[in-house]
Motif scaffolding. Structure first.
Motif, PDB file in Angstrom:
ATOM      1  N   GLN A   1     -10.868   4.858 -10.378  1.00 39.44           N
ATOM      2  CA  GLN A   1      -9.687   4.904  -9.538  1.00 39.44           C
ATOM      3  C   GLN A   1      -9.983   4.739  -8.045  1.00 39.44           C
ATOM      4  OE1 GLN A   1      -6.490   5.194 -10.746  1.00 39.44           O
ATOM      5  NE2 GLN A   1      -7.497   4.896 -12.706  1.00 39.44           N
ATOM      6  N   LYS A   2     -11.252   4.679  -7.652  1.00 37.79           N
ATOM      7  CA  LYS A   2     -11.601   4.565  -6.234  1.00 37.79           C
ATOM      8  C   LYS A   2     -11.041   3.277  -5.650  1.00 37.79           C
ATOM      9  CE  LYS A   2     -15.558   7.389  -5.373  1.00 37.79           C
ATOM     10  NZ  LYS A   2     -16.913   7.473  -4.899  1.00 37.79           N
ATOM     11  N   GLY A   3     -10.425   3.377  -4.485  1.00 38.24           N
ATOM     12  CA  GLY A   3      -9.875   2.212  -3.798  1.00 38.24           C
ATOM     13  C   GLY A   3      -8.460   1.849  -4.214  1.00 38.24           C
ATOM     14  N   LEU A   4      -7.965   2.459  -5.269  1.00 36.06           N
ATOM     15  CA  LEU A   4      -6.620   2.132  -5.738  1.00 36.06           C
ATOM     16  C   LEU A   4      -5.562   2.550  -4.718  1.00 36.06           C
ATOM     17  CD1 LEU A   4      -5.062   0.905  -8.032  1.00 36.06           C
ATOM     18  CD2 LEU A   4      -4.872   3.174  -9.044  1.00 36.06           C
ATOM     19  N   ALA A   5      -5.735   3.667  -4.074  1.00 38.50           N
ATOM     20  CA  ALA A   5      -4.781   4.130  -3.070  1.00 38.50           C
ATOM     21  C   ALA A   5      -4.734   3.169  -1.881  1.00 38.50           C
ATOM     22  CB  ALA A   5      -5.141   5.527  -2.592  1.00 38.50           C
ATOM     23  N   ALA A   6      -5.897   2.633  -1.485  1.00 34.12           N
ATOM     24  CA  ALA A   6      -5.933   1.673  -0.378  1.00 34.12           C
ATOM     25  C   ALA A   6      -5.192   0.394  -0.741  1.00 34.12           C
ATOM     26  CB  ALA A   6      -7.368   1.358   0.002  1.00 34.12           C
ATOM     27  N   VAL A   7      -5.336  -0.068  -1.954  1.00 39.26           N
ATOM     28  CA  VAL A   7      -4.633  -1.278  -2.398  1.00 39.26           C
ATOM     29  C   VAL A   7      -3.130  -1.037  -2.420  1.00 39.26           C
ATOM     30  CG1 VAL A   7      -4.297  -2.839  -4.359  1.00 39.26           C
ATOM     31  CG2 VAL A   7      -6.604  -2.153  -3.702  1.00 39.26           C
ATOM     32  N   GLU A   8      -2.712   0.096  -2.924  1.00 33.75           N
ATOM     33  CA  GLU A   8      -1.287   0.423  -2.942  1.00 33.75           C
ATOM     34  C   GLU A   8      -0.734   0.519  -1.524  1.00 33.75           C
ATOM     35  OE1 GLU A   8      -1.174   4.032  -5.141  1.00 33.75           O
ATOM     36  OE2 GLU A   8      -1.304   3.024  -7.083  1.00 33.75           O
ATOM     37  N   PHE A   9      -1.502   1.089  -0.619  1.00 32.38           N
ATOM     38  CA  PHE A   9      -1.093   1.198   0.778  1.00 32.38           C
ATOM     39  C   PHE A   9      -0.919  -0.183   1.398  1.00 32.38           C
ATOM     40  CE2 PHE A   9      -2.220   1.609   5.315  1.00 32.38           C
ATOM     41  CZ  PHE A   9      -1.224   2.473   5.711  1.00 32.38           C
ATOM     42  N   ILE A  10      -1.866  -1.069   1.152  1.00 30.68           N
ATOM     43  CA  ILE A  10      -1.802  -2.427   1.712  1.00 30.68           C
ATOM     44  C   ILE A  10      -0.586  -3.176   1.176  1.00 30.68           C
ATOM     45  CG2 ILE A  10      -2.969  -4.669   1.681  1.00 30.68           C
ATOM     46  CD1 ILE A  10      -5.610  -3.104   1.916  1.00 30.68           C
ATOM     47  N   ILE A  11      -0.235  -2.928  -0.062  1.00 26.97           N
ATOM     48  CA  ILE A  11       0.927  -3.607  -0.658  1.00 26.97           C
ATOM     49  C   ILE A  11       2.233  -3.060  -0.083  1.00 26.97           C
ATOM     50  CG2 ILE A  11       2.232  -3.897  -2.800  1.00 26.97           C
ATOM     51  CD1 ILE A  11      -0.493  -4.070  -4.232  1.00 26.97           C
ATOM     52  N   THR A  12       2.319  -1.768   0.141  1.00 28.75           N
ATOM     53  CA  THR A  12       3.590  -1.175   0.558  1.00 28.75           C
ATOM     54  C   THR A  12       3.842  -1.203   2.065  1.00 28.75           C
ATOM     55  OG1 THR A  12       2.589   1.021   0.603  1.00 28.75           O
ATOM     56  CG2 THR A  12       3.714   0.370  -1.424  1.00 28.75           C
ATOM     57  N   VAL A  13       2.802  -1.292   2.892  1.00 26.79           N
ATOM     58  CA  VAL A  13       2.999  -1.257   4.349  1.00 26.79           C
ATOM     59  C   VAL A  13       3.904  -2.388   4.854  1.00 26.79           C
ATOM     60  CG1 VAL A  13       1.790  -1.609   6.544  1.00 26.79           C
ATOM     61  CG2 VAL A  13       1.037   0.144   4.982  1.00 26.79           C
ATOM     62  N   PRO A  14       3.704  -3.654   4.458  1.00 29.92           N
ATOM     63  CA  PRO A  14       4.620  -4.687   4.952  1.00 29.92           C
ATOM     64  C   PRO A  14       6.077  -4.436   4.561  1.00 29.92           C
ATOM     65  CG  PRO A  14       2.682  -5.698   3.988  1.00 29.92           C
ATOM     66  CD  PRO A  14       2.611  -4.244   3.679  1.00 29.92           C
ATOM     67  N   LEU A  15       6.288  -3.950   3.351  1.00 26.80           N
ATOM     68  CA  LEU A  15       7.661  -3.660   2.927  1.00 26.80           C
ATOM     69  C   LEU A  15       8.266  -2.526   3.751  1.00 26.80           C
ATOM     70  CD1 LEU A  15       7.127  -3.848  -0.929  1.00 26.80           C
ATOM     71  CD2 LEU A  15       8.156  -5.569   0.557  1.00 26.80           C
ATOM     72  N   LEU A  16       7.467  -1.517   4.035  1.00 26.58           N
ATOM     73  CA  LEU A  16       7.964  -0.409   4.848  1.00 26.58           C
ATOM     74  C   LEU A  16       8.239  -0.853   6.283  1.00 26.58           C
ATOM     75  CD1 LEU A  16       5.731   2.510   3.554  1.00 26.58           C
ATOM     76  CD2 LEU A  16       8.151   2.112   3.102  1.00 26.58           C
ATOM     77  N   LEU A  17       7.418  -1.753   6.817  1.00 23.78           N
ATOM     78  CA  LEU A  17       7.645  -2.255   8.174  1.00 23.78           C
ATOM     79  C   LEU A  17       8.930  -3.079   8.256  1.00 23.78           C
ATOM     80  CD1 LEU A  17       4.068  -3.208   9.399  1.00 23.78           C
ATOM     81  CD2 LEU A  17       5.499  -1.307  10.145  1.00 23.78           C
ATOM     82  N   VAL A  18       9.181  -3.891   7.251  1.00 22.85           N
ATOM     83  CA  VAL A  18      10.428  -4.675   7.228  1.00 22.85           C
ATOM     84  C   VAL A  18      11.626  -3.738   7.111  1.00 22.85           C
ATOM     85  CG1 VAL A  18      11.766  -6.325   5.861  1.00 22.85           C
ATOM     86  CG2 VAL A  18       9.380  -6.790   6.376  1.00 22.85           C
TER      87      VAL A  18
END
Length: 166
Positions: A32-49
């Motif tokens: 599971q290592k790094g999975l949180a970082a990938v999820e963060f990278i995916i959701t940040v642009p959507l949250l910024l929009v």
């Protein structure tokens, strides 16, 4: 059988409880290592929009509220600045009313209270003992996070009506 303190409870539901040993848990965590970082990278642009949309909507609402108050003040000025006239069904000078809406004073001095609002965007109609002051304002986006096709050509309009006589 391993002692209880070396086992970890990982999943519990009304129908099934699963107990995993420490070494199996460590293997699971390594996968599971790094999975949180990938999820963060995916959701940040959507949250910024989403945040940009909230900011733009709030800014547009403030501009509409300002336009509405300017038109109300212009309409009030139209019916109260009639001193020295022979008729009670008269209004102030149309140019003065437009200046009051755009600049906040009848002389038309200073900067416009809304950036792209001009006296050409203001209309004054006087008929049947009523005065109607209307204004249209083309909204200019604050930040360009949202696509231009969503934010271009948004026209905010406001109008106010007041009676000129009793």
């Amino acid at each position: 059988m391993e002692p209880i303190h070396q086992m970890v409870l990982i999943e519990s539901s009304p129908t099934r409880t699963r107990i995993v040993r420490n070494r199996d848990m460590k293997r699971f965590v390594k996968k599971q290592k790094g999975l949180a970082a990938v999820e963060f990278i995916i959701t940040v642009p959507l949250l910024l929009v989403l945040l940009g949309g909230i900011i733009e909507f709030g800014n547009a609402f403030v501009r509409y509220n300002t336009l509405s108050k300017l038109v109300q003040n212009g309409c009030r000025f139209a019916v109260t600045d009639i001193y020295g006239t022979a008729s009670s069904d008269s209004i102030a000078e149309v140019a003065d009313i437009k200046n009051m809406v755009v600049y906040g004073n009848k002389a038309g001095t200073g900067t416009a209270l809304l950036t792209t609002l001009t006296t050409a965007n203001v209309t004054v109609t006087h008929a049947d003992k009523y005065v109607v002051v209307s204004a249209s304002y083309t909204y200019v986006p604050l930040v360009n996070i949202l696509p231009a096709s969503l934010m271009n050509n948004i026209v905010l309009s406001a109008s106010a009506v007041m009676r000129t006589t009793l």
